[in-house]
Design an enzyme around this catalytic site. Sequence first.
Site, PDB file in Angstrom:
ATOM      1  N   HIS A 160       0.821  -1.223   0.000  1.00  0.00           N
ATOM      2  CA  HIS A 160       0.000   0.000   0.000  1.00  0.00           C
ATOM      3  C   HIS A 160       0.852   1.268   0.000  1.00  0.00           C
ATOM      4  CE1 HIS A 160      -3.636  -2.266   0.437  1.00  0.00           C
ATOM      5  NE2 HIS A 160      -3.259  -2.806   1.583  1.00  0.00           N
ATOM      6  N   ASP A 196      -2.302 -10.505  -2.657  1.00  0.00           N
ATOM      7  CA  ASP A 196      -2.918 -10.109  -1.386  1.00  0.00           C
ATOM      8  C   ASP A 196      -4.398  -9.791  -1.648  1.00  0.00           C
ATOM      9  OD1 ASP A 196      -2.019  -8.826   1.531  1.00  0.00           O
ATOM     10  OD2 ASP A 196      -3.720  -7.751   0.641  1.00  0.00           O
ATOM     11  N   HIS A 198      -6.070  -7.310  -0.646  1.00  0.00           N
ATOM     12  CA  HIS A 198      -6.281  -5.879  -0.902  1.00  0.00           C
ATOM     13  C   HIS A 198      -5.489  -5.422  -2.136  1.00  0.00           C
ATOM     14  CE1 HIS A 198      -6.775  -6.506   3.511  1.00  0.00           C
ATOM     15  NE2 HIS A 198      -7.795  -5.677   3.362  1.00  0.00           N
ATOM     16  N   ASP A 285      -4.339 -13.124   3.219  1.00  0.00           N
ATOM     17  CA  ASP A 285      -5.600 -12.634   3.790  1.00  0.00           C
ATOM     18  C   ASP A 285      -6.789 -12.944   2.881  1.00  0.00           C
ATOM     19  OD1 ASP A 285      -4.506 -10.801   2.001  1.00  0.00           O
ATOM     20  OD2 ASP A 285      -4.666  -9.074   3.337  1.00  0.00           O
TER      21      ASP A 285
HETATM   22  C1  OKP Z   1      -3.008  -4.396   4.590  1.00  0.00           C
HETATM   23  B1  OKP Z   1      -2.578  -5.521   3.647  1.00  0.00           B
HETATM   24  C2  OKP Z   1      -9.665  -0.273   9.852  1.00  0.00           C
HETATM   25  C3  OKP Z   1      -9.108  -1.423   9.059  1.00  0.00           C
HETATM   26  C4  OKP Z   1      -8.337  -0.932   7.882  1.00  0.00           C
HETATM   27  C5  OKP Z   1      -6.905  -1.764   6.202  1.00  0.00           C
HETATM   28  C6  OKP Z   1      -6.383  -3.050   5.670  1.00  0.00           C
HETATM   29  C7  OKP Z   1      -4.922  -3.022   5.405  1.00  0.00           C
HETATM   30  C8  OKP Z   1      -4.474  -4.300   4.791  1.00  0.00           C
HETATM   31  N1  OKP Z   1      -9.875  -0.664  11.202  1.00  0.00           N
HETATM   32  N2  OKP Z   1      -7.537  -1.968   7.426  1.00  0.00           N
HETATM   33  O1  OKP Z   1      -3.005  -5.352   2.329  1.00  0.00           O
HETATM   34  O2  OKP Z   1      -2.963  -6.839   4.092  1.00  0.00           O
HETATM   35 ZN    ZN Z   2      -4.131  -7.341   2.480  1.00  0.00          ZN
END
Ligand code: OKP
Ligand code: ZN
Length: 344
Positions: A160, A196, A198, A285
């Site tokens: 990210h 991933d 996300h 994830d």
């Molecule tokens: C990081 B990676 C708010 C939750 C926000 C964002 C996810 C980040 C993921 N409480 N979480 O891509 O695994």
């Molecule tokens: Zn992620």
Amino acid sequence: MLIVADNAHLGHHCLELDGSKLMPSWEGPERATIVQDALSASERHEFLAPNQLDRALVDELHDPAYVAFLETTWTRWVAEGHDSEAAMAFCWPARRFDGPAPSDLIGQLGYYSFAADCSVVAGTWTAVASSAAIAQTAAARVADTGAGVCFALCRPPGHHASVDQFGGYCYLNNAALAAQVLRESGHTRVGILDIDYHHGNGTQDIFYERSDVMFASLHADPRQEFPFFLGHASEQGRGAGVGSNLNLPMPHGTEFAEWLTALDQALAWLGDGGIEALVVSVGVDTFVDDPISQFRLATTDYPVIGSRLAAANLPTVLVLEGGYAHEALGQNVLGLIDGFEGEI
Ligand code: OKP
Ligand code: ZN
């Protein structure tokens, strides 16, 4: 498999905004320990400590002012007399906020981040620099020694992190650094495959105008999921990078069969692009019981993914990104690695 890892990340444990409360982040130090324990239980994996961070290479991909900001934030925070355990922004440059970086520290925290899900704590820079060094070292092993594959046990994750913004638990873009190491060691075109859950908005941002690093990502549709504002199928690159970016967003509830079809599509697209080396942003994830994600992959699916990646038959750097189901995290990562090595 050769695993690059160390313990310099242990002092980075930050807070995230959950509803209206700050809670310990899902992305905590125990994640790397869990993966390390699962891998060291098998004699087939060998551990290597990272070399020192190549800061010049970091400054090639990230704004040097951003990197210097990350390095000094905690010292400045303490020097200004803040007594909270995490340095965080409360105001971000949203639409039409196009001005330059402010001089104020809290203003700069907003300028150099895009989300309130992570913060800077006392151990952040040490952990971030080590995580980046791990990715660089793993890539150098693949590039220089002809090791066919190496696993970078990175924490915090990186995909990210954009040219000049942290967020989504990420500060420096480990996968991007690995790709740049491969480029500079003579691989004419490098592919980054982000699996991933996300979207890897930071990796996309860093290479969006380049054709020598192709980026393909399988992820939850940004209309439904973090990072919300990037990761649509219409984003295909800009300028020289047009045609070198592939987003394959999928809805909440996606099952493995559908996901695997997208994986094969991404691998075929990278193969057609003529890549000579591969970096994989390995997030697990996508697991059905992941506490913050909504895909439906099973533990038995990860070895299949590993064997698909190995079938690309390219020098490969595997870079750890997300995965928050502690009870299955070790097995899921181990399964992917074993699958890559044909141990299924
Ligand atoms: C990081 B990676 C708010 C939750 C926000 C964002 C996810 C980040 C993921 N409480 N979480 O891509 O695994
Ligand atoms: Zn992620």
